[in-house]
Scaffold this active site. Structure first.
Site, PDB file in Angstrom:
ATOM      1  N   LYS A 211       0.453  -1.076  -0.407  1.00  0.00           N
ATOM      2  CA  LYS A 211       0.115   0.219   0.470  1.00  0.00           C
ATOM      3  C   LYS A 211       0.859   0.925  -0.286  1.00  0.00           C
ATOM      4  O   LYS A 211       1.288   1.664   1.374  1.00  0.00           O
ATOM      5  CB  LYS A 211      -0.627  -0.100   1.223  1.00  0.00           C
ATOM      6  CG  LYS A 211      -1.469   0.997   1.189  1.00  0.00           C
ATOM      7  CD  LYS A 211      -2.680   0.944   2.512  1.00  0.00           C
ATOM      8  CE  LYS A 211      -3.747   2.277   1.867  1.00  0.00           C
ATOM      9  NZ  LYS A 211      -4.056   3.732   1.787  1.00  0.00           N
ATOM     10  N   ARG A 216      -3.895   8.348  -5.392  1.00  0.00           N
ATOM     11  CA  ARG A 216      -4.527   7.555  -6.414  1.00  0.00           C
ATOM     12  C   ARG A 216      -4.702   7.726  -7.645  1.00  0.00           C
ATOM     13  O   ARG A 216      -5.459   9.313  -8.259  1.00  0.00           O
ATOM     14  CB  ARG A 216      -5.924   7.142  -6.292  1.00  0.00           C
ATOM     15  CG  ARG A 216      -7.071   5.632  -6.361  1.00  0.00           C
ATOM     16  CD  ARG A 216      -5.948   4.675  -6.219  1.00  0.00           C
ATOM     17  NE  ARG A 216      -6.822   3.514  -7.063  1.00  0.00           N
ATOM     18  CZ  ARG A 216      -7.934   3.134  -6.329  1.00  0.00           C
ATOM     19  NH1 ARG A 216      -8.796   3.428  -4.692  1.00  0.00           N
ATOM     20  NH2 ARG A 216      -8.870   1.772  -6.548  1.00  0.00           N
ATOM     21  N   ARG A 231      -8.965  10.068  -7.667  1.00  0.00           N
ATOM     22  CA  ARG A 231      -9.766   9.048  -6.963  1.00  0.00           C
ATOM     23  C   ARG A 231     -10.840   9.853  -7.342  1.00  0.00           C
ATOM     24  O   ARG A 231     -12.141   9.094  -7.417  1.00  0.00           O
ATOM     25  CB  ARG A 231      -9.209   9.007  -5.912  1.00  0.00           C
ATOM     26  CG  ARG A 231     -10.004   8.483  -4.717  1.00  0.00           C
ATOM     27  CD  ARG A 231      -9.724   7.709  -3.549  1.00  0.00           C
ATOM     28  NE  ARG A 231     -10.731   8.085  -2.599  1.00  0.00           N
ATOM     29  CZ  ARG A 231     -10.790   7.312  -1.349  1.00  0.00           C
ATOM     30  NH1 ARG A 231      -9.468   6.576  -1.035  1.00  0.00           N
ATOM     31  NH2 ARG A 231     -11.778   7.074  -0.715  1.00  0.00           N
ATOM     32  N   PHE A 349      -1.543  -1.229 -10.452  1.00  0.00           N
ATOM     33  CA  PHE A 349      -2.187  -2.253 -10.051  1.00  0.00           C
ATOM     34  C   PHE A 349      -3.647  -3.227 -10.177  1.00  0.00           C
ATOM     35  O   PHE A 349      -4.008  -4.275 -10.119  1.00  0.00           O
ATOM     36  CB  PHE A 349      -2.555  -2.438  -7.964  1.00  0.00           C
ATOM     37  CG  PHE A 349      -3.215  -0.767  -7.724  1.00  0.00           C
ATOM     38  CD1 PHE A 349      -4.805  -1.492  -7.821  1.00  0.00           C
ATOM     39  CD2 PHE A 349      -3.521   0.107  -7.435  1.00  0.00           C
ATOM     40  CE1 PHE A 349      -5.571  -0.585  -7.459  1.00  0.00           C
ATOM     41  CE2 PHE A 349      -3.956   0.842  -7.271  1.00  0.00           C
ATOM     42  CZ  PHE A 349      -4.592   1.166  -6.873  1.00  0.00           C
ATOM     43  N   ARG A 421     -16.887  -0.297  -1.123  1.00  0.00           N
ATOM     44  CA  ARG A 421     -15.914  -0.397  -0.610  1.00  0.00           C
ATOM     45  C   ARG A 421     -16.506  -1.836  -0.530  1.00  0.00           C
ATOM     46  O   ARG A 421     -16.433  -2.350   0.700  1.00  0.00           O
ATOM     47  CB  ARG A 421     -15.798   0.250   0.433  1.00  0.00           C
ATOM     48  CG  ARG A 421     -14.848   0.478   1.161  1.00  0.00           C
ATOM     49  CD  ARG A 421     -14.480   1.504   2.851  1.00  0.00           C
ATOM     50  NE  ARG A 421     -14.190   3.053   1.853  1.00  0.00           N
ATOM     51  CZ  ARG A 421     -13.279   3.267   2.154  1.00  0.00           C
ATOM     52  NH1 ARG A 421     -12.372   2.319   2.239  1.00  0.00           N
ATOM     53  NH2 ARG A 421     -13.713   4.816   1.404  1.00  0.00           N
ATOM     54  N   LYS A 427      -7.490  -3.066   3.617  1.00  0.00           N
ATOM     55  CA  LYS A 427      -6.493  -2.537   4.220  1.00  0.00           C
ATOM     56  C   LYS A 427      -5.965  -2.852   5.305  1.00  0.00           C
ATOM     57  O   LYS A 427      -6.813  -2.784   6.170  1.00  0.00           O
ATOM     58  CB  LYS A 427      -6.077  -1.061   3.011  1.00  0.00           C
ATOM     59  CG  LYS A 427      -7.524  -0.338   4.094  1.00  0.00           C
ATOM     60  CD  LYS A 427      -7.567   1.072   2.989  1.00  0.00           C
ATOM     61  CE  LYS A 427      -8.601   2.131   3.679  1.00  0.00           C
ATOM     62  NZ  LYS A 427      -8.829   3.791   2.904  1.00  0.00           N
TER      63      LYS A 427
END
Length: 557
Positions: A211, A216, A231, A349, A421, A427
């Site tokens: 992470k 982002r 983001r 990613f 989410r 995370k």
């Protein structure tokens, strides 16, 4: 539709706490909108204006004319008036804007004025979040909620989805698809206090990604056209020429990538997040686009929806412990060529689209295999596959040793759930942190005399749309941050006292703390222990701050 009726709906939604009742009220109002009012009306119900910029500042809303005795405004008339105000420019526009604003408020009743002030100021706290409105749109249009939510995630614009649903039904909603050049809301990760818990939720085998503490980024490329979004779906293409160059160098025709951009030092370790975020926001970087990334432009199709950024969930290939390498794809710029600031290195990613094929619904293992084929290893975030908690814990320790934030534990069979989410990505960071909103700031004393210092921190309350104070902190503030926040919060001030400056609840700050304790001093019944500032989150809006429910969950109820 009469504007007074929409104002009444807004007030009623704010006054009740039940989700179902809120949805019923919102759906009723949506049904009453004429087809040409849905775009503006759905925006008003969401607490925003259709026009992103109006030129109306907070000071313009202080001295309002007396309200009208009887309602005469319609939703269409209000939208037309605001559109005219937003369209003004050039000599004399300030006076003309003042006259038009005065005329609009003169025609508005007291209840209508309250709604207008909330819309212009961006502070309409009525508890009608995007999720509620999506459900209300589905109910009003008589279409499945899942169809509306999918369209919303792909479009990134609730207003456009509402128009499609209410005027064209399910068939119109099916027209929303991933389009290269139009950003979509990124998939997010839940939080877990430990690797053990994250691994237990995801199961074996699991993928563990480093992470990164970066911003982002979602990068779209079509031919040589490249667009970079944050983001929050803001476009920052001119500010990150090194990201543009790296993606343009990939051997692909069309691609949509999800990742992070981060500033590294000469040894490959992360620089402070403030350096990364400030580099991404540096206007001077735009000059480097012409010099270093000649021809860089936007992707042809689509336009950014609502604003997002910053480090959330990384992934890539290679050993997690080592972290990403410094090498960047051919053509990427260096620190010296980005307007004098540090360079941002992109790491990816996930892969959402490749050469005409959408990959959103493909399992992670397939997306990541395609990513590894399309993107060179130096541009992939550290990733490893684990079959045990011990292996996951080792990856976590290695990531921390390399100077990174933590890890994201991922389920390899999960699709890319844009805007969700969910439990597929978890995370883990080595401390408790929350993204809170600054409600007020106290003037400092002693060495901090003349600077705004002690922050009043609030968590978002989904039931009311307001904020619940959790305590104060002045810890973790450098002299540079004190100078910055003094200027920032004086600009947000709504009331300046000799001791406390009350501010508009807009600035999000990441707070680290040791725990949550019961408190009779604060209205939420809980307070943070040993709170300290980690960083300011300019990539997040107040609507994306953590909730009081999340704080109580940490406390254990």
């Amino acid at each position: 539709m009469r504007f007074i009726d929409l104002a009444a709906t807004s007030a009623a939604v704010k006054a009740i706490s039940g989700r179902r009742a809120k949805i019923d009220l919102l759906a009723g109002a949506l049904r009453d909108l004429a087809p040409d009012e849905v775009l503006a009306g759905s925006a008003y119900l969401a607490g925003e204006l259709r026009q992103r910029q109006t030129g109306v500042g907070y000071a313009s809303l202080r001295d309002l004319p007396p309200p009208a005795a009887e309602p005469t405004l319609t939703v269409a008339a209000v939208d037309a008036a605001i559109a005219e105000i937003a369209g003004l420019a050039g000599p004399g526009s300030q006076g003309r804007r003042r006259d038009l604003l005065g005329a609009l408020f003169t025609a508005a009743t007291a209840d209508e004025q309250r709604l207008l002030v909330g819309l212009f100021s961006g502070e309409l706290r009525q508890g009608a979040q995007a999720g509620l409105l999506a459900d209300a749109v589905a109910r009003a249009a008589g279409v499945p909620v899942a169809v509306v939510r999918r369209a919303l995630l792909l479009a990134g614009d609730l207003k456009a989805v509402a128009v499609a649903a209410l005027t064209g039904g399910e068939a119109a909603l099916a027209g929303f698809a991933l389009r290269v050049g139009r950003p979509l809301t990124p998939m997010l990760a839940q939080s877990a206090p430990s690797v053990d818990e994250a691994f237990g939720t995801v199961g074996a085998p699991a993928v563990v990604d480093v992470k990164l503490d970066g911003i982002r980024i979602q990068v779209h490329r079509s031919g040589t056209d490249v667009a970079v979004f944050t983001r929050s779906l803001d476009e920052i293409t001119p500010r990150v020429p090194e990201v543009v160059a790296a993606v343009r160098a990939l051997p692909v025709r069309e691609v949509v990538l999800d990742g992070e951009a981060i500033a590294l030092d000469a040894t490959g370790r992360p620089r402070p997040f403030q350096e990364t975020s400030s580099r991404a926001a540096t206007r001077g970087a735009r000059r480097a686009v012409t010099a270093q990334v000649k021809g860089a432009g936007r992707a042809k199709s689509g336009s950014p929806g609502a604003p997002a950024t910053a480090g959330d969930e990384p992934a890539g290939s290679g050993p997690v412990g080592a972290g990403p390498t410094i090498a960047v794809a051919a053509g990427a710029t260096t620190a010296a060529s980005t307007g004098g600031g540090v360079a941002l290195t992109p790491y990816f990613f996930d892969l959402l689209h490749l050469d005409g094929t959408d990959l959103l619904d493909a399992p992670g293992r397939d997306r990541w295999a395609a990513l590894a084929d399309a993107v060179a290893a130096p541009l992939l975030v550290g990733r490893t596959t684990v079959d045990s908690v011990e292996a996951a814990a080792a990856a976590f320790t290695a990531a921390l040793d390399a100077g990174h934030e933590g890890v994201v534990v991922k389920a390899p069979d999960a699709p890319y759930e844009a805007g969700r989410r969910g439990a597929a990505w978890i995370k883990v960071k080595p401390r408790h942190t929350l993204d809170l909103v600054v409600l007020a700031v106290e003037w400092g004393s002693g060495r901090r005399q003349g600077w705004l210092s002690n922050l009043h921190l609030g968590a978002r309350d989904p039931a009311t749309g307001g904020f619940v104070m959790l305590g104060k902190t002045f810890k973790g503030l450098t002299d540079e941050l004190l100078r910055w926040q003094t200027e920032r919060f004086l600009g947000l001030a709504v009331e300046r006292g000799d001791w406390v400056v009350t501010v508009r609840p807009e600035q999000v700050v990441e707070i680290a703390f040791d725990g949550v304790q019961r408190s009779t001093r604060y209205p939420g019944g809980v307070a943070l222990r040993f709170a300290r500032v980690v960083r300011y989150r300019d990539d997040k809006t107040a609507a994306q701050a953590d909730t009081i429910d999340a704080v109580r969950a940490i406390h254990g109820g």
